[in-house]
Design an enzyme around this catalytic site. Structure first.
Site: not given
Ligand SMILES: [Zn+2]
Length: 281
Positions: A13, A15, A65, A110, A122, A141
């Site tokens: 990802d 972030e 992402h 993240h 998030h 996630e």
């Protein structure tokens, strides 16, 4: 499970990549994105080098992402296959399969929605999802994707990201090896390792994780699977109840159950896509 990690799957990802602290860094329509997609490749290649040092022979990377086409292909270490583009049935974990991989590694991850001192925290879609609760446990996630790997019998052995993401991963998989590359001051500010230092840390920790994969069991979620979702506003809960498997719990909460975990993950991702159509109501 092999003791030697010959086949390694990496979900990456953005972030949680080194020095990323702001949405403009991970938004392909923003001028700063070009710099950070290179940074993403830097963190990834450090993990690949660690895997190679531990003896990996096949490495498959899933760009996870946004539109899933962030990594510039020529910047990715040539030892790895790259899965890119979207949509795909298994999303961030596209390519994971039964009996093929010895280990999964997560890079650039993240923390879940609502985390204090979590950089850009998030859960899949910050504009619609307030919380995902799987079998009674709020899950981000990492937890979702580690459970899909676990369903396929593959242990989640390594995660690189901000300190909050590392702590979250350890709460789901206590034996996981982590590489924290930044410590949040707030949601959009952090104390960061120099990229050279974070790459060295990722390479070293990834190697150590793969040299000791026997200590990690695949992360498992009991079946049948109950998925509760808390949405940002009631219009989102209204519209996801169009799905035949969805029940309403209260103004912002819905609930569904599935016999098996892969179906649960697809079912929750489908509901998030549909909720996005109610974003501006
Ligand atoms: Zn992302």
């Amino acid at each position: 499970m092999a003791n030697k990690p010959e086949r390694v799957f990496i979900s990456i990802d953005m972030e949680g990549i080194s020095s990323v602290v702001d949405w403009t860094h991970v938004d392909m329509n923003h001028a700063e994105y070009g710099y950070y997609r290179k940074m993403m490749a830097g963190d990834l290649n450090a993990a690949i080098e660690g895997a190679l040092a531990a003896g990996a022979k096949e490495i498959v990377v899933s760009d996870s992402h946004g539109g899933m086409r962030n990594l510039p292909p020529e910047d990715v270490h040539e030892a790895a296959y790259l899965i890119r583009g979207s949509p795909k049935p298994d999303g961030m974990m596209e390519g994971i399969e039964d009996g093929h991989y010895d280990a999964v590694m997560f890079v650039g991850y993240h923390s879940m929605a609502g985390t204090e001192r979590g950089i850009l925290a998030h859960t899949i879609a910050g504009s619609t999802v307030d919380a995902v609760i799987i079998n009674g446990r709020e899950t981000g996630e990492f937890g979702m994707n580690a459970a899909l790997a676990g369903w396929h019998g593959v242990p989640s052995v390594f995660l690189a990201g901000d300190a909050a993401a590392c702590a979250e991963a350890e709460s789901f998989v206590p034996e996981i090896t982590t590489a924290p590359v930044k410590w949040a001051v707030g949601r959009n500010s952090a104390k960061c390792l120099h990229p050279n230092k974070s790459r060295a840390l990722i390479k070293q920790k990834a190697k150590e994780a793969l040299e000791d994969i026997g200590k990690v069991s695949p992360h498992w979620v009991n079946e049948p699977v109950e998925v509760k979702m808390r949405w940002v506003n009631p219009a989102m809960a209204d519209i996801v109840c169009v799905l035949p498997y969805m029940d309403r719990v209260d103004g912002k909460t819905t609930r569904c159950t599935f016999d098996d975990y892969p179906s649960a993950l697809r079912g929750l991702r489908a509901s998030i896509s549909i909720a996005g159509t109610a974003e501006r109501r």
